[in-house]
Enzyme design. Sequence first.
Site, PDB file in Angstrom:
ATOM      1  N   GLU A   1       0.836  -1.216   0.000  1.00  0.00           N
ATOM      2  CA  GLU A   1       0.000   0.000   0.000  1.00  0.00           C
ATOM      3  C   GLU A   1       0.867   1.260   0.000  1.00  0.00           C
ATOM      4  OE1 GLU A   1      -2.787  -0.540   3.266  1.00  0.00           O
ATOM      5  OE2 GLU A   1      -3.701  -2.274   2.297  1.00  0.00           O
TER       6      GLU A   1
ATOM      7  N   GLU B   1      -5.394  -7.457  -1.642  1.00  0.00           N
ATOM      8  CA  GLU B   1      -6.224  -7.454  -0.421  1.00  0.00           C
ATOM      9  C   GLU B   1      -7.537  -6.811  -0.794  1.00  0.00           C
ATOM     10  OE1 GLU B   1      -5.094  -5.273   3.183  1.00  0.00           O
ATOM     11  OE2 GLU B   1      -3.061  -6.015   2.934  1.00  0.00           O
TER      12      GLU B   1
END
Length: 376
Positions: A187, A296
């Site tokens: 991320e 995810e």
Amino acid sequence: MKIFSPIIILVAYFMSNGVFAQKISDSHATKEAILLYNNLLKTTQHKKYLVGHQDDLAYGVHWKYKNGKSDVKDVTGDYPALYGWELADLELGHDVNIDSVPFDKMKDYIRFADKHRSVVTISWHINNPVTGKNAWDTTAGAVKAILPGGEKHAIYVAYLNKVAAFIQDLKDEKGELIPILYRPFHELTGNWFWWGVQGCTPEDLQAAYRFTVDYLRNERQLHNLIIVYNTGDRFTNASEFLRGYPGDDYVDVVSFDTYQYGEPSNSKAFGENLDHKLALLQQIATEHNKMMAVAEMGYNKVPDRKWFTQTVSPFLAKYPIAYTLFWRNAGFKPKDKEEEYYVPYKGHPAEENFKGYYKLPETLFANDWQKLVEKD
Ligand code: BMA
């Protein structure tokens, strides 16, 4: 009109001989890693994708550490094809990770998965080496500090050595290293981790990324890693997405993470963003000759009972993703005084919908994936 341009003939020749074919980025990759890479690639060519779940075998919404149990299996009758595990706190020498999963058990779960030809992916919420606080401590400068010559470089190398030793211990029955999808500095387009946009320049991040992969491959001889480059889901163009991209020689899969928040009425907007981001990701993946994935995803507590088949599945099916991974079924978290889970458990209102999702031809859980790879 020239029909047989020599260039076209040459390109066709090279393509048919695999010269431009997608290949694993580590030129010394193990046989097992190459096989997994090729199987994932084949899956995308069949327009199917693996469905994964974080911490699936360790605990679920109403249970912990029960041999063979899994919320995914309770609902669908089958295990996920992919298991996600988290290494945070391994670097500090702890016996359990940030979510209380004992590392010894984690190793057993990983060996179990590999034995059944399922796939394993690892993430690492690395503690901030400057402050000693956790990954969400966004104090700037930590990425620069871990680079060679930086004041926290030695600490970072010590952290990496702990991770390398863990991976080194993951061997199959023949003594070969189990292939792992590893997702460094995940991320990285967000602003919530110390390696996020608020904390470092793109150049420092790229250097840290390259150092990490080179160190694991060359110093620690870990050639069982398939590297997954990963961002958040708010990038608006390729250059934002590629902020920390270390180069094609370091990456095998490009991916982002995405979560729905708030009311079920947000599902439409969530689906549209997913579609848009997958379209952009596909362009980037094609340009860099990489596979793509949603590393995810989830909607905490699944308040939209048709979420899997109506919001998520149409868009995941539209693009050649290799896999998606639903985040963990933590259950009640006393610290936050709330529940966290992303896959319906038995008795949950979205249970039937998840069963429907399981039955879709493109979703591969453990049995389907096993059949697919065993054809080889
Ligand atoms: C987050 C949450 C946390 C957890 C962390 C690392 O998104 O699930 O509860 O500690 O991931 O697994």
